[in-house]
Design a protein around this motif. Structure first.
Motif, PDB file in Angstrom:
ATOM      1  N   ARG A 233       0.827  -1.188   0.000  1.00 13.14           N
ATOM      2  CA  ARG A 233       0.000   0.000   0.000  1.00 13.14           C
ATOM      3  C   ARG A 233       0.872   1.252   0.000  1.00 13.14           C
ATOM      4  O   ARG A 233       1.973   1.259   0.516  1.00 13.14           O
ATOM      5  N   HIS A 234       0.328   2.290  -0.599  1.00 16.98           N
ATOM      6  CA  HIS A 234       1.011   3.566  -0.641  1.00 16.98           C
ATOM      7  C   HIS A 234       0.346   4.529   0.335  1.00 16.98           C
ATOM      8  O   HIS A 234      -0.696   4.242   0.916  1.00 16.98           O
ATOM      9  N   ALA A 235       0.944   5.689   0.508  1.00 19.22           N
ATOM     10  CA  ALA A 235       0.389   6.700   1.394  1.00 19.22           C
ATOM     11  C   ALA A 235      -0.854   7.314   0.768  1.00 19.22           C
ATOM     12  O   ALA A 235      -1.197   7.050  -0.378  1.00 19.22           O
ATOM     13  N   PHE A 236      -1.502   8.156   1.563  1.00 19.55           N
ATOM     14  CA  PHE A 236      -2.722   8.812   1.096  1.00 19.55           C
ATOM     15  C   PHE A 236      -2.452   9.563  -0.198  1.00 19.55           C
ATOM     16  O   PHE A 236      -1.448  10.261  -0.344  1.00 19.55           O
ATOM     17  N   SER A 237      -3.384   9.409  -1.141  1.00 17.83           N
ATOM     18  CA  SER A 237      -3.234  10.063  -2.428  1.00 17.83           C
ATOM     19  C   SER A 237      -4.556  10.701  -2.824  1.00 17.83           C
ATOM     20  O   SER A 237      -5.597  10.039  -2.840  1.00 17.83           O
TER      21      SER A 237
ATOM     22  N   THR B 215      -4.062  -4.975  -2.601  1.00 19.64           N
ATOM     23  CA  THR B 215      -3.785  -3.693  -3.242  1.00 19.64           C
ATOM     24  C   THR B 215      -4.362  -3.726  -4.645  1.00 19.64           C
ATOM     25  O   THR B 215      -4.736  -4.776  -5.159  1.00 19.64           O
TER      26      THR B 215
ATOM     27  N   LEU C  87     -11.979   6.622   2.143  1.00 20.89           N
ATOM     28  CA  LEU C  87     -10.711   6.879   2.817  1.00 20.89           C
ATOM     29  C   LEU C  87      -9.784   5.687   2.720  1.00 20.89           C
ATOM     30  O   LEU C  87      -8.572   5.840   2.523  1.00 20.89           O
ATOM     31  N   ASN C  88     -10.339   4.479   2.838  1.00 17.04           N
ATOM     32  CA  ASN C  88      -9.524   3.270   2.718  1.00 17.04           C
ATOM     33  C   ASN C  88      -8.913   3.152   1.332  1.00 17.04           C
ATOM     34  O   ASN C  88      -7.746   2.790   1.176  1.00 17.04           O
TER      35      ASN C  88
ATOM     36  N   ALA D 288      -8.383   5.707  -0.767  1.00 15.78           N
ATOM     37  CA  ALA D 288      -7.421   6.799  -0.918  1.00 15.78           C
ATOM     38  C   ALA D 288      -6.107   6.493  -0.223  1.00 15.78           C
ATOM     39  O   ALA D 288      -5.037   6.967  -0.643  1.00 15.78           O
ATOM     40  N   ASN D 289      -6.139   5.674   0.827  1.00 17.49           N
ATOM     41  CA  ASN D 289      -4.926   5.286   1.545  1.00 17.49           C
ATOM     42  C   ASN D 289      -4.221   4.087   0.927  1.00 17.49           C
ATOM     43  O   ASN D 289      -3.328   3.503   1.546  1.00 17.49           O
ATOM     44  N   GLY D 290      -4.600   3.721  -0.278  1.00 20.41           N
ATOM     45  CA  GLY D 290      -3.931   2.636  -0.979  1.00 20.41           C
ATOM     46  C   GLY D 290      -4.639   1.312  -0.919  1.00 20.41           C
ATOM     47  O   GLY D 290      -4.133   0.309  -1.423  1.00 20.41           O
TER      48      GLY D 290
END
Length: 624
Positions: free
Chosen positions: A63-67, A576, A605-606, A608-610
């Motif tokens: 997972r990546h950070a918030f985008s 992912t 939100l989930n 957007a957080n990857g």
């Protein structure tokens, strides 16, 4: 003719056409979104396959950070949750998702607004009955070409939108019931408007109208879900007779109002569908029609248990299908009527996955090279060389099929199909397949298709979870040989987890046939040359042979109902990219899956957080 009457007649002909313009616009919008979704899946699938071929991309699944760029994707997931996973539940067996509720409410408002709008006469009297009496009948009549089309297997709406005929069947029933109410508004207002009504009984248009309404009323009653579920064959026969009676009566009734152009297309639409289905029957079963090169469609009916029958027969060389599709079977010796057709999901796999002499590169050193020639397919051969169906025994047709299986006789079968869409999971990173009982007919071919596509480099999927809930451990033998061969062919890049849950009484798991033997409470004894002891997820030990399905590490067996909420929650946490969840089972299973994939699991939100973008496919075999 006074001014009021001229205005009424003009609106009676204009408003049904305007209603059709609105319906056509709605269908166009739905088709546009469907095509955009299809093209997006194609594009995502190509990009994913390209990344999978790149070691630098293939090895990274985190997972990546918030985008902020993923916010639109999160909103799309919210739309999916609200539209298709939020539901209204009626009892234990009837569920409507919010999309169905919205379409129903919108259609009711749409028709009745068009019925009662602009009903003030030129003298200023509001809701003049003479304005909406005949208009309600005209609006109702204008809907029957679409209602008829939605009830056929080969219809233009499915062709335009890509939505299968079985999914559109809900809209077909809903429109029938709304129009049924509108027709009673028309009939009741006609009685009030023309009181006393007795002199009109000499009119042919009235007699035909009454015949139509009686037939339509009977049809709507027998189409109610409890009746369909308990007496489906009764519904099947009554539906055909009353629908035909209604349309004939409606045709002669509307002759008096010069509006038969709304009714006779129904006969054309129905006839065209039957003609197409007849051509399919001739093409796929042409040996019965005098062509020597045709296949002999003699089916073998095998009783797998008291509740399930396996029907299998030779696949016509020109009959092709994709995983998840259904076929209509006509068994003259089993059915009460020769043209009676019943839909079943095709459990076999239309592929050449095993049509090679030998697998050159085994996926793991644990397994020796295995011969994949047709002669070495063993008990899994039907899944590659035949059409196979798992049929849940109920009453009526399936009960008679069970009796035929007990006799051990061959049964003649005609096949019509395939029908329905096939889930294209090539663009998904993770796929979860959930089945209950005979629902494995849907999920098994999908699993095999994923394995083949990954092997051929056509999919970048890196994880598959296969969940099967069964009543008896004996049911495992339906597909165990197929799963063993499929798992041995799976490439190392594809992680597969097989979870089999036996929901019967705990004692049933101790009665394991053939190579499965219980070790209930005794000190485990192991003979490495023949068997090994494994521990079930519920803590019970079981001795199995080394060549059985449960000797494979990725296969787990538990004597309990699957906790679908926990399983899906854990998969979403670790997944992912794009995630697909496909379900075929009872209403309780589909409800559990829907509930597990609502907020907060699939929140914007989930995503957007990857977190994964989750798509849910439901193929319910309950009565719709």
């Amino acid at each position: 003719m006074d001014a009021d009457e001229s205005l009424r007649i003009a609106r009676n002909h204009l408003y049904p056409k305007q209603a059709w313009y609105c319906i056509g616009l709605f269908v166009f919008i739905i088709a546009t979104f469907q095509r955009i979704s299809f093209l997006h899946s194609k594009f995502a699938g190509r990009r994913q396959t390209s990344n999978a071929s790149d070691p630098e991309h293939a090895s990274v699944h985190r997972r990546h950070a918030f985008s902020w760029r993923r916010i639109p994707l999160g909103l799309v997931n919210s739309y999916r949750v609200i539209s298709f996973r939020w539901t209204l539940e009626f009892g234990k067996s009837y569920t409507l998702n919010m999309a169905e509720v919205f379409v129903t409410m919108a259609y009711i408002i749409f028709l009745f607004v068009w019925t009662f709008i602009n009903t003030t006469d030129l003298d200023g009297h509001t809701l003049d009955i003479s304005y909406w009496c005949n208009r309600s009948g005209m609006l109702a009549a204008s809907q029957f070409p679409l209602i008829t089309a939605l009830g056929t297997k080969n219809n233009i709406v499915s062709l335009i939108t890509g939505i299968s005929c079985d999914k559109l069947n809900y809209v077909h029933r809903m429109m029938c019931r709304v129009v049924f109410i509108l027709l009673w508004v028309h009939a009741g207002s006609d009685v009030v408007r023309n009181a006393p009504f007795q002199p009109y009984f000499a009119e042919q248009w009235l007699i035909w109208g009454l015949v139509s309404m009686v037939a339509f009323t009977i049809l709507c009653i027998v189409s109610l879900r409890p009746i369909r579920a308990q007496a489906y064959e009764l519904f099947f026969y009554v539906h055909f007779a009353t629908a035909l009676t209604f349309l004939i009566g409606a045709y002669f009734h509307t002759q008096n109002f010069e509006s038969t152009f709304w009714i006779y297309p129904c006969f054309i639409i129905w006839g065209l569908d039957r003609f197409i289905r007849f051509l399919r029957l001739v093409v796929f079963n042409h040996s019965y029609f005098g062509f020597r090169s045709g296949s002999t469609m003699d089916a073998t009916a095998e009783l797998l248990s008291d509740d399930f029958v396996r029907l299998r027969f030779h696949r016509p060389s020109h009959f092709h299908w994709t995983p998840g599709q259904t076929a209509y079977l006509i068994l003259p010796s089993v059915s009460r009527l020769p043209f009676e057709a019943h839909p079943f999901t095709i459990a076999s796999f239309n592929s050449t996955l095993f049509d090679v002499p030998k697998e050159q590169k085994p996926t793991s050193e644990k397994y020796a090279e295995i011969s994949l020639a047709e002669g070495n397919l063993g008990s899994s051969a039907p899944f590659w060389k035949e059409l196979v169906f798992f049929i849940n025994v109920r009453e009526g047709f399936t009960a008679r099929l069970k009796d035929a299986a007990l006799k051990g006789n061959k049964v003649k079968v005609f096949v019509d199909g395939p029908y329905g869409p096939s889930p294209n999971l090539s663009s998904y990173d993770t796929s979860v397949l959930v089945a209950g009982g005979s629902g494995v007919s849907y999920t098994l071919p999908v699993l095999l298709d994923i394995i083949e596509r990954v092997r051929n480099g056509e999919s970048g999927c890196h994880r598959v979870v296969f969940i099967w809930s069964i009543r008896s451990v004996d049911h495992i033998h339906w597909i165990d040989d197929v799963l063993i061969r499929a798992l041995r062919l799976a490439p190392p890049s594809l992680s597969i987890s097989i979870l089999i849950h036996v929901t019967g009484a705990p004692s049933t798991i101790e009665i394991l046939p053939q190579s499965y033997g219980p070790n209930d409470g005794a000190k485990p004894v192991r003979d490495d040359s023949r068997s090994e002891v494994v521990e079930l997820q519920d803590g019970k030990a079981m001795e199995i042979s080394n060549d059985s399905l449960f000797a494979i590490d990725s296969v787990k067996l538990a004597n309990e109902r699957p906790d679908l909420r926990a399983i899906l929650r854990d998969e979403v946490k670790t997944a992912t990219g794009r995630m697909s969840v496909s379900v075929c089972g009872s209403q309780s299973i589909t409800r559990s899956v829907r509930g597990a994939l609502r907020f907060p699991v699939s929140s914007p939100l989930n995503v957007a957080n990857g977190g994964p973008s989750v798509t849910l496919h439901i193929e319910s075999f309950g009565y719709a």
